[in-house]
Design an enzyme around this catalytic site. Structure first.
Site, PDB file in Angstrom:
ATOM      1  N   TYR A   1       5.228  16.872   5.324  1.00 20.86           N
ATOM      2  CA  TYR A   1       5.715  15.811   5.831  1.00 20.86           C
ATOM      3  C   TYR A   1       5.860  15.417   7.047  1.00 20.86           C
ATOM      4  O   TYR A   1       6.379  16.070   8.130  1.00 20.86           O
ATOM      5  CB  TYR A   1       7.202  15.626   5.369  1.00 20.86           C
ATOM      6  CG  TYR A   1       7.933  14.382   5.519  1.00 20.86           C
ATOM      7  CD1 TYR A   1       7.646  12.929   5.011  1.00 20.86           C
ATOM      8  CD2 TYR A   1       9.391  14.490   5.938  1.00 20.86           C
ATOM      9  CE1 TYR A   1       8.154  12.017   5.171  1.00 20.86           C
ATOM     10  CE2 TYR A   1      10.165  13.063   6.105  1.00 20.86           C
ATOM     11  CZ  TYR A   1       9.481  11.964   5.780  1.00 20.86           C
ATOM     12  OH  TYR A   1      10.395  10.791   5.923  1.00 20.86           O
TER      13      TYR A   1
ATOM     14  N   TYR B   1      15.581  12.961  -4.770  1.00 26.44           N
ATOM     15  CA  TYR B   1      15.658  14.167  -3.737  1.00 26.44           C
ATOM     16  C   TYR B   1      16.989  13.795  -2.834  1.00 26.44           C
ATOM     17  O   TYR B   1      17.573  14.775  -2.515  1.00 26.44           O
ATOM     18  CB  TYR B   1      14.452  14.020  -2.728  1.00 26.44           C
ATOM     19  CG  TYR B   1      14.467  14.917  -1.522  1.00 26.44           C
ATOM     20  CD1 TYR B   1      14.082  16.148  -1.804  1.00 26.44           C
ATOM     21  CD2 TYR B   1      15.071  14.251  -0.388  1.00 26.44           C
ATOM     22  CE1 TYR B   1      14.267  16.878  -0.657  1.00 26.44           C
ATOM     23  CE2 TYR B   1      15.153  15.100   0.653  1.00 26.44           C
ATOM     24  CZ  TYR B   1      14.774  16.489   0.690  1.00 26.44           C
ATOM     25  OH  TYR B   1      14.988  17.250   1.810  1.00 26.44           O
ATOM     26  N   HIS B   2      17.152  12.656  -2.325  1.00 28.36           N
ATOM     27  CA  HIS B   2      18.296  12.442  -1.565  1.00 28.36           C
ATOM     28  C   HIS B   2      19.768  12.451  -2.172  1.00 28.36           C
ATOM     29  O   HIS B   2      20.886  12.498  -1.664  1.00 28.36           O
ATOM     30  CB  HIS B   2      18.213  11.085  -0.684  1.00 28.36           C
ATOM     31  CG  HIS B   2      16.881  11.104   0.057  1.00 28.36           C
ATOM     32  ND1 HIS B   2      15.606  10.667  -0.455  1.00 28.36           N
ATOM     33  CD2 HIS B   2      16.643  11.799   1.288  1.00 28.36           C
ATOM     34  CE1 HIS B   2      14.769  10.732   0.486  1.00 28.36           C
ATOM     35  NE2 HIS B   2      15.244  11.265   1.661  1.00 28.36           N
TER      36      HIS B   2
ATOM     37  N   LYS C   1      28.667   5.116  12.589  1.00 30.01           N
ATOM     38  CA  LYS C   1      27.176   5.355  12.643  1.00 30.01           C
ATOM     39  C   LYS C   1      26.496   4.420  13.351  1.00 30.01           C
ATOM     40  O   LYS C   1      25.808   3.549  12.786  1.00 30.01           O
ATOM     41  CB  LYS C   1      26.740   5.291  11.054  1.00 30.01           C
ATOM     42  CG  LYS C   1      27.466   6.277  10.019  1.00 30.01           C
ATOM     43  CD  LYS C   1      26.842   7.703  10.382  1.00 30.01           C
ATOM     44  CE  LYS C   1      25.407   7.566   9.912  1.00 30.01           C
ATOM     45  NZ  LYS C   1      24.656   9.003  10.397  1.00 30.01           N
TER      46      LYS C   1
ATOM     47  N   ASP D   1      20.346   5.487  11.896  1.00 30.58           N
ATOM     48  CA  ASP D   1      20.379   6.478  10.861  1.00 30.58           C
ATOM     49  C   ASP D   1      21.296   6.295   9.821  1.00 30.58           C
ATOM     50  O   ASP D   1      22.563   5.958   9.713  1.00 30.58           O
ATOM     51  CB  ASP D   1      21.014   7.743  11.718  1.00 30.58           C
ATOM     52  CG  ASP D   1      21.519   8.900  10.877  1.00 30.58           C
ATOM     53  OD1 ASP D   1      20.721   9.287   9.836  1.00 30.58           O
ATOM     54  OD2 ASP D   1      22.389   9.618  11.361  1.00 30.58           O
TER      55      ASP D   1
ATOM     56  N   HIS E   1      21.799   8.606   6.978  1.00 34.54           N
ATOM     57  CA  HIS E   1      22.182   9.711   6.506  1.00 34.54           C
ATOM     58  C   HIS E   1      23.779   9.940   6.730  1.00 34.54           C
ATOM     59  O   HIS E   1      24.242  10.187   7.532  1.00 34.54           O
ATOM     60  CB  HIS E   1      21.700  11.038   6.997  1.00 34.54           C
ATOM     61  CG  HIS E   1      19.918  11.073   6.426  1.00 34.54           C
ATOM     62  ND1 HIS E   1      19.096  10.696   7.093  1.00 34.54           N
ATOM     63  CD2 HIS E   1      19.624  11.523   5.285  1.00 34.54           C
ATOM     64  CE1 HIS E   1      18.045  10.963   6.481  1.00 34.54           C
ATOM     65  NE2 HIS E   1      18.256  11.536   5.194  1.00 34.54           N
TER      66      HIS E   1
END
Length: 689
Positions: A15, A169-170, A551, A555, A557
């Protein structure tokens, strides 16, 4: 060597993408020369969220976590001298997936490629963006339409392409249990397939072709047996759903096809050398069992918890795959776990629990309804809080973090600033200047005459008008998007045109509804911090301490920010948390409006050096420079020193895993800023709550 033919290895990817299209192109060509068998493109956050590099929200984010691709010129440079007709390219892109596929197709056409031969995958799973990664743009309905249109287009025009990668995945990184991973991913797949079927764009007799192109992208954690059983359960449930719900009789079309990235956020900053064996174990979970083997694998680098990996670090991860595939005898045998009663029992249990949860989500109206109601997000925040509590209590052991912490000096990180790659700050200015030049110089013709010819362009304005017309109606949006790509439209222009029609979306945070995960009985760490919070509020005469969790930038996450917010709430704070994607101006304005006692900023993308000083300066200019600002994220030591010199009160990184302890330290900073005497937690037991 046994008599049976050796199996073909999985696709091996890294990646990658950073800085500029030229720098990323050079990296791709080097990796291919080293034996990498597929490309996996990382795009930067402005590209993923539909902003041009000169947008206010793109500040500090350009080229950080991936490559900026703002228009066709960037896509040409990204794949220069790489024959796309011969490549298998994975693109991690979701909200803007249709746009990036259009740019990729046009770049391939200009190379002379037959687009029917293009192979690869666009992630294109918007549900998990609402839940865990935060690069969504549009509301659920229009987002599902974009996905549906793209699937229908690729089935008819790019039949070897995987138009969506249902991505669990996340979800794991956001705290999902294996049951939640499987159930939420399958519910997303059902929502997508139902939408394609109901759109009428693919005849019923060809629906098996749609199912056959659906792929999945999963996370492999360090719990080796559980992860392997998870993949077997995934396959069984997919076979059942596609056969019973959609009537697909062809077993080949029902095959569960997945790629994997092993757990990046599970890598540790403390004793990062331990990440190598974690990566190997996680890879084995998705390669040892032939019946549950990934079709493509990409491994993170050992130092990703520290910052951006260097080419050598990525090479190490590639070599791990190559040693297993080419030196071991793994590919010479049938499934070595077939017949294991331990494996079968675990898989049966997972299947039963997942089917029950899938039914529960369907009763709510499906995945999209469960997103909008906040059910899925609150479940993830809750399970993540429970996992963090187990880590802090030492029930879940992480070597080097909460056990076996004594260590020798690490030669790999003796020069910590040299152990990661940094993006030149000049890249952003260069990219901003370049897009301004592109807009000024792009080819504009006097009339609309695109009509599918890649070498004849309408004007950018005409192409955007056509896109908005299509979006306001019901036609497939892919053709209008291709016309925009050929006309030289930029990423931000494409997304903004659709924002005008579709609007934007702020996903539920899940914080307010998350249950208490850590008990606060007398004598527990949380009880002591609660008393500390209460005493400080009393001394300040403020009723309750108020913490703003922000935040800034792009981003998405938000896992760490959410866990801080939940624990601060449980410790007695009044928490202000508005979710992701805020400008420094919005954060500082909220801090003033809410009269908070502390501002906590969470940034994992590397944009802290640009955004944090901006927040500090805005607070000072408003006369609120005495409000302590703390920062958490993946922040190299040298940057932490710089941030503190600029006025940041404290910096927390992944090695600071004790959330209750962090909340206690936040109270310390509030007391210091307000010139109150230090208050040890132990002292607080002397005063009744």
């Amino acid at each position: 060597m046994t008599e049976r033919q050796k199996d073909r290895p999985w696709l091996m990817r890294t990646y990658a993408g950073h800085s500029t299209a030229e720098a990323s192109n050079e990296l791709y060509r080097r990796n291919l020369a080293k034996g990498q068998t597929g490309l996996s493109v990382a795009f930067d956050l402005p590209t993923q969220t539909g902003y041009d590099p000169d947008h206010v929200l793109a500040r500090g984010e350009v080229g950080r976590v991936g490559v900026p691709v703002s228009h066709l010129g960037d896509m040409r440079r990204l794949f220069q001298d790489i024959p796309l007709e011969q490549m298998n390219t994975s693109m991690t892109i979701n909200a803007t997936a249709m746009w990036l596929l259009a740019l990729y197709q046009v770049a391939a056409e200009e190379q002379g490629a037959d687009i029917a031969q293009l192979q690869g995958t666009t992630q294109n799973d918007i549900v998990k963006e609402y839940l865990s990664r935060g690069t969504h743009v549009f509301p659920p309905g229009p987002s599902l339409r974009l996905t549906t249109d793209m699937i229908a287009y690729t089935v008819n025009h790019i039949p070897k392409w995987n138009p969506i990668n249902i991505c669990s995945y996340h979800l794991q990184e956001a705290g999902a249990t294996p049951v939640q991973e499987i159930s939420y991913a399958m519910s997303t797949a059902i929502a997508v397939l139902d939408s394609v079927r109901d759109s009428g764009q693919v005849p019923e007799e060809r629906f098996g072709e749609v199912v056959a192109r659906i792929s999945f992208f999963v996370n492999a954690g360090v719990r080796f047996i559980e992860e392997m059983c998870k993949m077997r359960a995934f396959g069984r449930i997919w076979d059942k759903v596609t056969k019973e719900r959609y009537g697909i009789e062809n077993a080949k079309q029902r095959r569960f096809r997945y790629g994997v990235q092993v757990n990046s956020l599970g890598l540790t900053e403390a004793q990062p050398e331990n990440n190598v064996q974690r990566i190997v174990l996680e890879m084995l979970a998705v390669t040892l069992s032939k019946d549950a083997r990934a079709r493509a694998v990409q491994l993170p680098a050992w130092n990703e918890a520290l910052g951006l990996p260097r080419p050598w670090d990525q090479q190490w991860s590639l070599r791990i795959q190559q040693v297993l595939a080419h030196e071991s005898d793994l590919l010479e045998y049938e499934d070595i776990f077939a017949g294991s009663h331990v494996i079968e029992a675990k898989v049966d249990s997972l299947v039963a629990d997942c089917l029950a949860e899938i039914d529960r989500i369907q009763e709510m109206g499906g995945a999209m309804a469960a997103v909008e109601s906040g059910y899925l997000k609150s479940q993830l925040v809750s399970s993540h809080a429970e996992r963090r509590a187990r880590i802090e209590a030492g029930e879940d052991k992480i070597v080097g973090v909460n056990c076996f912490q004594q260590t020798e000096e690490n030669p790999l990180t003796s020069d910590l600033d040299g152990a990661i790659m940094t993006v030149d700050p000049a890249v952003e200015a260069f990219t901003v200047e370049r897009i301004a030049r592109w807009r000024a110089e792009r080819q504009e013709s006097s009339d609309r005459q695109g009509n599918g010819d890649p070498f004849v362009f309408p004007t950018a304005g005409q192409a955007l008008d056509r896109l908005k017309e299509a979006a306001a109606g019901t036609e497939n949006l892919m053709e209008a998007t291709l016309e925009c790509a050929r006309a030289g439209v930029t990423t931000g222009e494409w997304a903004n045109a659709l924002r005008e029609v579709f609007g934007e979306f702020r996903a539920p945070t899940g914080v307010s509804s998350a249950p208490v995960a850590v008990t606060a009985e007398e004598g527990t760490p949380l009880a002591l911090v609660r008393e500390k919070v209460s005493r400080t509020a009393d001394e300040l005469g403020s009723g309750r301490l108020r913490l703003l969790v922000g935040k800034p930038g792009l981003d998405g996450h938000s896992n760490g920010a959410e866990q801080i917010a939940v624990r601060a709430r449980d410790a007695g704070f009044e928490v202000v948390y508005q979710g992701i994607r805020l400008t420094p101006e919005e954060i500082s304005s909220a801090a003033l409006a809410e009269d908070v006692h502390c501002v906590g900023l969470s940034i994992l993308s590397g944009s802290h050096s640009a955004l944090v000083p901006d927040v500090l300066e805005r607070l000072r200019s408003a006369g609120a420079g005495d409000i302590p600002v703390i920062v958490g994220g993946i922040i190299p030591n040298a940057d932490a020193v710089t941030l503190k010199a600029a006025g940041v009160a404290a910096v927390f990184t992944p090695k600071d895993f004790g959330i209750t302890e962090i909340i206690g330290r936040i109270v310390d900073e509030i007391r210091k800023a307000n010139k109150l005497h230090p208050l040890n937690i132990a002292e607080s037991t002397e005063v009744p709550a």
